[in-house]
Design a protein around this motif. Structure first.
Motif, PDB file in Angstrom:
ATOM      1  N   MET A   1       0.851  -1.177   0.000  1.00  0.00           N
ATOM      2  CA  MET A   1       0.000   0.000   0.000  1.00  0.00           C
ATOM      3  C   MET A   1       0.894   1.237   0.000  1.00  0.00           C
ATOM      4  O   MET A   1       1.873   1.294   0.733  1.00  0.00           O
ATOM      5  CB  MET A   1      -0.905  -0.014   1.240  1.00  0.00           C
ATOM      6  N   ASP A   2       0.502   2.211  -0.801  1.00  0.00           N
ATOM      7  CA  ASP A   2       1.271   3.456  -0.817  1.00  0.00           C
ATOM      8  C   ASP A   2       0.489   4.549  -0.069  1.00  0.00           C
ATOM      9  O   ASP A   2      -0.680   4.355   0.274  1.00  0.00           O
ATOM     10  CB  ASP A   2       1.614   3.862  -2.251  1.00  0.00           C
ATOM     11  N   TRP A  34       3.568   7.585   7.734  1.00  0.00           N
ATOM     12  CA  TRP A  34       3.120   6.679   6.669  1.00  0.00           C
ATOM     13  C   TRP A  34       2.444   7.473   5.562  1.00  0.00           C
ATOM     14  O   TRP A  34       2.716   7.274   4.389  1.00  0.00           O
ATOM     15  CB  TRP A  34       2.136   5.640   7.189  1.00  0.00           C
ATOM     16  N   GLN A  35       1.545   8.356   5.951  1.00  0.00           N
ATOM     17  CA  GLN A  35       0.770   9.100   4.964  1.00  0.00           C
ATOM     18  C   GLN A  35       1.656  10.023   4.134  1.00  0.00           C
ATOM     19  O   GLN A  35       1.404  10.230   2.951  1.00  0.00           O
ATOM     20  CB  GLN A  35      -0.332   9.904   5.661  1.00  0.00           C
ATOM     21  N   LYS A  40       7.732   3.631   5.366  1.00  0.00           N
ATOM     22  CA  LYS A  40       6.969   2.655   4.599  1.00  0.00           C
ATOM     23  C   LYS A  40       5.819   2.119   5.462  1.00  0.00           C
ATOM     24  O   LYS A  40       5.974   1.903   6.671  1.00  0.00           O
ATOM     25  CB  LYS A  40       7.878   1.513   4.174  1.00  0.00           C
ATOM     26  N   ILE A  41       4.683   1.898   4.835  1.00  0.00           N
ATOM     27  CA  ILE A  41       3.513   1.359   5.528  1.00  0.00           C
ATOM     28  C   ILE A  41       3.705  -0.151   5.659  1.00  0.00           C
ATOM     29  O   ILE A  41       3.798  -0.853   4.652  1.00  0.00           O
ATOM     30  CB  ILE A  41       2.226   1.671   4.754  1.00  0.00           C
ATOM     31  N   PRO A  42       3.778  -0.665   6.898  1.00  0.00           N
ATOM     32  CA  PRO A  42       3.959  -2.108   7.072  1.00  0.00           C
ATOM     33  C   PRO A  42       2.746  -2.885   6.555  1.00  0.00           C
ATOM     34  O   PRO A  42       1.613  -2.375   6.596  1.00  0.00           O
ATOM     35  CB  PRO A  42       4.090  -2.284   8.588  1.00  0.00           C
ATOM     36  N   PRO A  43       2.956  -4.115   6.095  1.00  0.00           N
ATOM     37  CA  PRO A  43       1.833  -4.913   5.596  1.00  0.00           C
ATOM     38  C   PRO A  43       0.695  -5.056   6.607  1.00  0.00           C
ATOM     39  O   PRO A  43      -0.477  -5.015   6.224  1.00  0.00           O
ATOM     40  CB  PRO A  43       2.471  -6.272   5.281  1.00  0.00           C
ATOM     41  N   VAL A  44       1.011  -5.193   7.874  1.00  0.00           N
ATOM     42  CA  VAL A  44      -0.046  -5.348   8.878  1.00  0.00           C
ATOM     43  C   VAL A  44      -0.877  -4.063   8.990  1.00  0.00           C
ATOM     44  O   VAL A  44      -2.092  -4.120   9.188  1.00  0.00           O
ATOM     45  CB  VAL A  44       0.526  -5.789  10.247  1.00  0.00           C
TER      46      VAL A  44
END
Length: 73
Positions: A1-2, A34-35, A40-44
Motif C-alpha cells: 500500500m502506498d 506513513w501518509q 513505509k507502511i507495514p503490511p499489517v
C-alpha cells in the motif's frame, strides 16, 4: 500500500488523520509518517486499513474511543 491509497481509505471513511491513527491503534506521528511517505507502511498496517473499510461507522467509533481512552489513562 502506498500513501495515496492510505489517504484514499481515510477519506472514504470520512476520518481525519488523528482519528484514522486511533482507529488503526497507532500514534498520530506514526500515521503521519506513513501518509507522508516518510516511512513505509507495514503490511499489517495496510491490512488494518483495509479491514476498517469493512467495519460499520459504530464499530470504528468504538475503536477510536477505546484507543483515546487508553491514551488518556
Amino acid at each position: 500500500m502506498d500513501p495515496k491509497e492510505l489517504t484514499a481509505i481515510r477519506n472514504t471513511l470520512l476520518l481525519g488523520p488523528v482519528n484514522m491513527a486511533r482507529a488503526m491503534g497507532v500514534s498520530y506521528t506514526t500515521y503521519r509518517d506513513w501518509q507522508s511517505g516518510r516511512n513505509k507502511i507495514p503490511p499489517v498496517a495496510a491490512r488494518c486499513a483495509q479491514i476498517l473499510l469493512s467495519m460499520t461507522e459504530g464499530e470504528i467509533d468504538r475503536l477510536i474511543m477505546e484507543t483515546r481512552n487508553r491514551l488518556v489513562k
